[in-house]
Design an enzyme around this catalytic site. Structure first.
Site, mmCIF file in Angstrom:
data_model
loop_
_atom_site.group_PDB
_atom_site.id
_atom_site.type_symbol
_atom_site.label_atom_id
_atom_site.label_comp_id
_atom_site.label_asym_id
_atom_site.label_seq_id
_atom_site.Cartn_x
_atom_site.Cartn_y
_atom_site.Cartn_z
ATOM 1 N N ARG A 53 39.232 -4.828 -0.831
ATOM 2 C CA ARG A 53 38.040 -5.628 -0.524
ATOM 3 C C ARG A 53 36.945 -4.714 0.011
ATOM 4 O O ARG A 53 37.155 -3.522 0.192
ATOM 5 C CB ARG A 53 38.384 -6.739 0.488
ATOM 6 C CG ARG A 53 39.203 -6.195 1.648
ATOM 7 C CD ARG A 53 38.997 -6.860 2.919
ATOM 8 N NE ARG A 53 37.656 -6.672 3.435
ATOM 9 C CZ ARG A 53 37.193 -5.533 3.979
ATOM 10 N NH1 ARG A 53 37.940 -4.431 4.064
ATOM 11 N NH2 ARG A 53 35.959 -5.466 4.434
ATOM 12 N N GLY A 54 35.768 -5.298 0.309
ATOM 13 C CA GLY A 54 34.618 -4.493 0.713
ATOM 14 C C GLY A 54 33.828 -4.163 -0.554
ATOM 15 O O GLY A 54 34.402 -3.792 -1.577
ATOM 16 N N ALA A 55 32.509 -4.302 -0.452
ATOM 17 C CA ALA A 55 31.674 -4.225 -1.652
ATOM 18 C C ALA A 55 31.879 -2.940 -2.471
ATOM 19 O O ALA A 55 32.175 -2.999 -3.673
ATOM 20 C CB ALA A 55 30.216 -4.414 -1.258
ATOM 21 N N ARG A 90 34.940 -11.838 -7.946
ATOM 22 C CA ARG A 90 34.189 -12.111 -6.716
ATOM 23 C C ARG A 90 32.697 -12.062 -7.053
ATOM 24 O O ARG A 90 32.232 -11.097 -7.660
ATOM 25 C CB ARG A 90 34.540 -11.107 -5.602
ATOM 26 C CG ARG A 90 36.011 -11.198 -5.175
ATOM 27 C CD ARG A 90 36.278 -10.538 -3.844
ATOM 28 N NE ARG A 90 35.682 -11.288 -2.752
ATOM 29 C CZ ARG A 90 35.615 -10.829 -1.492
ATOM 30 N NH1 ARG A 90 36.077 -9.619 -1.207
ATOM 31 N NH2 ARG A 90 35.089 -11.561 -0.532
ATOM 32 N N GLN A 203 38.545 -9.851 9.296
ATOM 33 C CA GLN A 203 38.442 -8.440 8.910
ATOM 34 C C GLN A 203 38.095 -7.552 10.104
ATOM 35 O O GLN A 203 38.439 -6.370 10.118
ATOM 36 C CB GLN A 203 37.354 -8.259 7.828
ATOM 37 C CG GLN A 203 37.717 -8.811 6.469
ATOM 38 C CD GLN A 203 37.180 -10.204 6.277
ATOM 39 O OE1 GLN A 203 37.083 -10.985 7.221
ATOM 40 N NE2 GLN A 203 36.830 -10.539 5.060
ATOM 41 N N ASP A 244 26.841 -6.655 1.259
ATOM 42 C CA ASP A 244 27.381 -6.841 -0.095
ATOM 43 C C ASP A 244 26.290 -6.859 -1.151
ATOM 44 O O ASP A 244 26.572 -6.705 -2.335
ATOM 45 C CB ASP A 244 28.193 -8.132 -0.149
ATOM 46 C CG ASP A 244 29.414 -7.993 0.755
ATOM 47 O OD1 ASP A 244 29.265 -8.176 1.972
ATOM 48 O OD2 ASP A 244 30.489 -7.648 0.243
ATOM 49 N N ASN A 254 25.564 -10.417 3.765
ATOM 50 C CA ASN A 254 26.795 -9.827 4.325
ATOM 51 C C ASN A 254 27.705 -10.960 4.785
ATOM 52 O O ASN A 254 27.372 -12.152 4.668
ATOM 53 C CB ASN A 254 26.442 -8.868 5.474
ATOM 54 C CG ASN A 254 27.636 -8.031 5.912
ATOM 55 O OD1 ASN A 254 28.341 -7.484 5.062
ATOM 56 N ND2 ASN A 254 27.892 -7.935 7.189
ATOM 57 N N LYS A 255 28.844 -10.590 5.304
ATOM 58 C CA LYS A 255 29.872 -11.549 5.721
ATOM 59 C C LYS A 255 29.298 -12.667 6.576
ATOM 60 O O LYS A 255 28.437 -12.423 7.433
ATOM 61 C CB LYS A 255 30.958 -10.767 6.473
ATOM 62 C CG LYS A 255 32.131 -11.571 6.948
ATOM 63 C CD LYS A 255 32.811 -12.338 5.827
ATOM 64 C CE LYS A 255 33.284 -11.482 4.671
ATOM 65 N NZ LYS A 255 33.661 -12.262 3.469
HETATM 66 O O1 MRU Z 1 34.925 -10.416 1.956
HETATM 67 P P1 MRU Z 1 34.960 -8.944 2.228
HETATM 68 O O2 MRU Z 1 35.950 -8.564 3.271
HETATM 69 O O3 MRU Z 1 35.085 -8.119 0.953
HETATM 70 O O4 MRU Z 1 33.527 -8.674 2.840
HETATM 71 C C1 MRU Z 1 33.168 -7.389 3.249
HETATM 72 C C2 MRU Z 1 31.852 -7.328 3.906
HETATM 73 O O5 MRU Z 1 31.152 -8.319 4.047
HETATM 74 C C3 MRU Z 1 31.385 -5.975 4.300
HETATM 75 O O6 MRU Z 1 30.595 -6.042 5.454
HETATM 76 C C4 MRU Z 1 30.540 -5.417 3.164
HETATM 77 O O7 MRU Z 1 31.275 -5.462 1.966
HETATM 78 C C5 MRU Z 1 30.082 -4.055 3.424
HETATM 79 S S1 MRU Z 1 31.348 -2.933 3.007
HETATM 80 C C6 MRU Z 1 30.980 -1.366 3.265
#
Ligand code: MRU
Length: 365
Positions: A53-55, A90, A203, A244, A254-255
């Site tokens: 996970r993570g962008a 996603r 997370q 993201d 973002n999240k």
């Molecule tokens: O749903 P996730 O855990 O993939 O979301 C991740 C985030 O929102 C991070 O803050 C974002 O991807 C930045 S990652 C360097």
């Protein structure tokens, strides 16, 4: 980054030369388990279930998914099918589309016999670029942290608040928001990080706290609603988050919960920074409200995962049976609430002009 003294990236090619290894992030922090992905479907599943996970990282893993799809069938039709299948996993992080397009563009006009090697070379480039990019974000962020530390009179600790996980687990290495934290810690600035737990998937509590602990960075996990209180009491020197998707005018997706932190930061005069690589900028959008927001299963809200006293990993339900739950994964922080964007090319205002000044020579998608 190092885990138990050994250097890891968050994705790698296995010794067989074609399958891919990842860390199963759904097991952290309680178990450090590695997973081998041996096809595009494995990659898609790992992205959907957030084992990875993570962008930036989902882009890198998807790129290898496309490589493995081409290994099975190098035709145009198979390429397009796998691209669409991986992209559908996603919707919010634009890095997924960026990485898949980059691999597809690298192979499209080649003879079928050359496509697999070209795809793997591009996927490797994407990974190497992400690691270097994130390290550069760390260097640029470090300058801002040094200024904040000087402004504080170099007394006590530099208190930083972050949301979700934008560390090396969310990228190939280093992270985006956490890279300046690691650089500052390594440069001797005494850092303390307030880690938002980041419901519903936690997370922050599970991943950011674990990462920071591995690196020896002092941190405290707080519930998501604590940030405003901390800022009102002068306990946060700066906020830094990842993203993201950033629109061409600087809106930051973002999240879920990031927007509320930005509002509190603005109300309390606390700088609110966003770390991002070039692959997170969506040059096609001018309005953050147009970003598709992922909605995930209600069970992520109604249940909490963790380790039981007997050591087993388990899930417990919180609300009463029958209560409905909604699970919006992301929100958008308007550009006006962002103090600055920290990119691999430097720091800029969250404006179209600011981004253009840094990226004008960059090929636009
Ligand atoms: O749903 P996730 O855990 O993939 O979301 C991740 C985030 O929102 C991070 O803050 C974002 O991807 C930045 S990652 C360097």
């Amino acid at each position: 980054m190092k885990i138990g003294g050994r250097h890891y990236r968050s994705v790698w090619v296995e010794p067989d030369g074609w399958s891919v290894g990842i860390i199963d992030q759904t097991k952290l922090p309680h178990e450090f388990a590695l997973l081998r992905l041996a096809g595009a479907e494995d990659c898609a599943r790992a992205i959907k279930t957030m084992q990875t996970r993570g962008a930036p990282l989902i882009g890198a893993v998807a790129a290898y998914g496309l490589c493995m799809a081409l290994r099975a069938d190098s035709s145009d039709a198979a390429l397009d099918r796998a691209h669409a299948m991986l992209l559908a996993q996603r919707p919010t992080a634009v890095n997924l589309r960026w990485a898949l397009d980059a691999v597809r563009d690298a192979v499209r006009n080649r003879p079928r016999g050359e496509r697999v090697a070209a795809a793997y070379a591009k996927a490797k480039d994407i990974c190497d670029d992400d690691a270097a990019t994130c390290e550069a974000i760390g260097e640029h962020g470090l300058r801002l942290f040094e200024q904040a530390w000087a402004k504080k009179g170099r007394r006590g600790k530099l208190d930083v608040l972050t949301h979700c996980n934008a560390g090396w687990l969310a990228t190939v290495d280093w992270g985006t928001a956490l890279a300046p934290i690691y650089k500052a810690h390594d440069a001797g600035i005494p850092i303390h990080v307030w880690v938002d737990e980041t419901r519903p998937r936690n997370q922050g509590a599970a991943l950011t706290a674990w990462e920071l602990g591995q690196h020896g960075v002092d941190h405290t996990v707080v519930v998501d609603n604590a940030g405003g209180h901390l800022m009102q009491h002068g306990m946060v020197d700066l906020c830094i988050v990842g993203t993201d998707r950033v629109t061409a005018n600087g809106d930051v997706c973002n999240k879920i919960g990031t927007y509320l932190k930005a509002l509190a930061a603005n109300d309390n005069g606390v700088p609110f920074y966003v770390g991002l690589p070039h692959s997170t900028i969506d040059w096609t959008l001018d309005d953050g409200m147009k970003i598709p927001i992922e909605e995930r299963g209600a069970e992520e809200v109604t249940e909490i995962a963790g380790r039981a006293p007997d050591g087993t990993l388990t899930r417990v339900r919180v609300p009463p049976q029958g209560s409905a739950a909604a699970n919006y994964g992301f929100d958008v922080t308007p550009a006006r609430l962002v103090t600055a964007l920290i990119t691999e090319r430097g720091v800029c205002p969250a404006t179209r002009a600011g981004l253009r000044a840094l990226y004008d020579s960059h090929p636009k998608r």
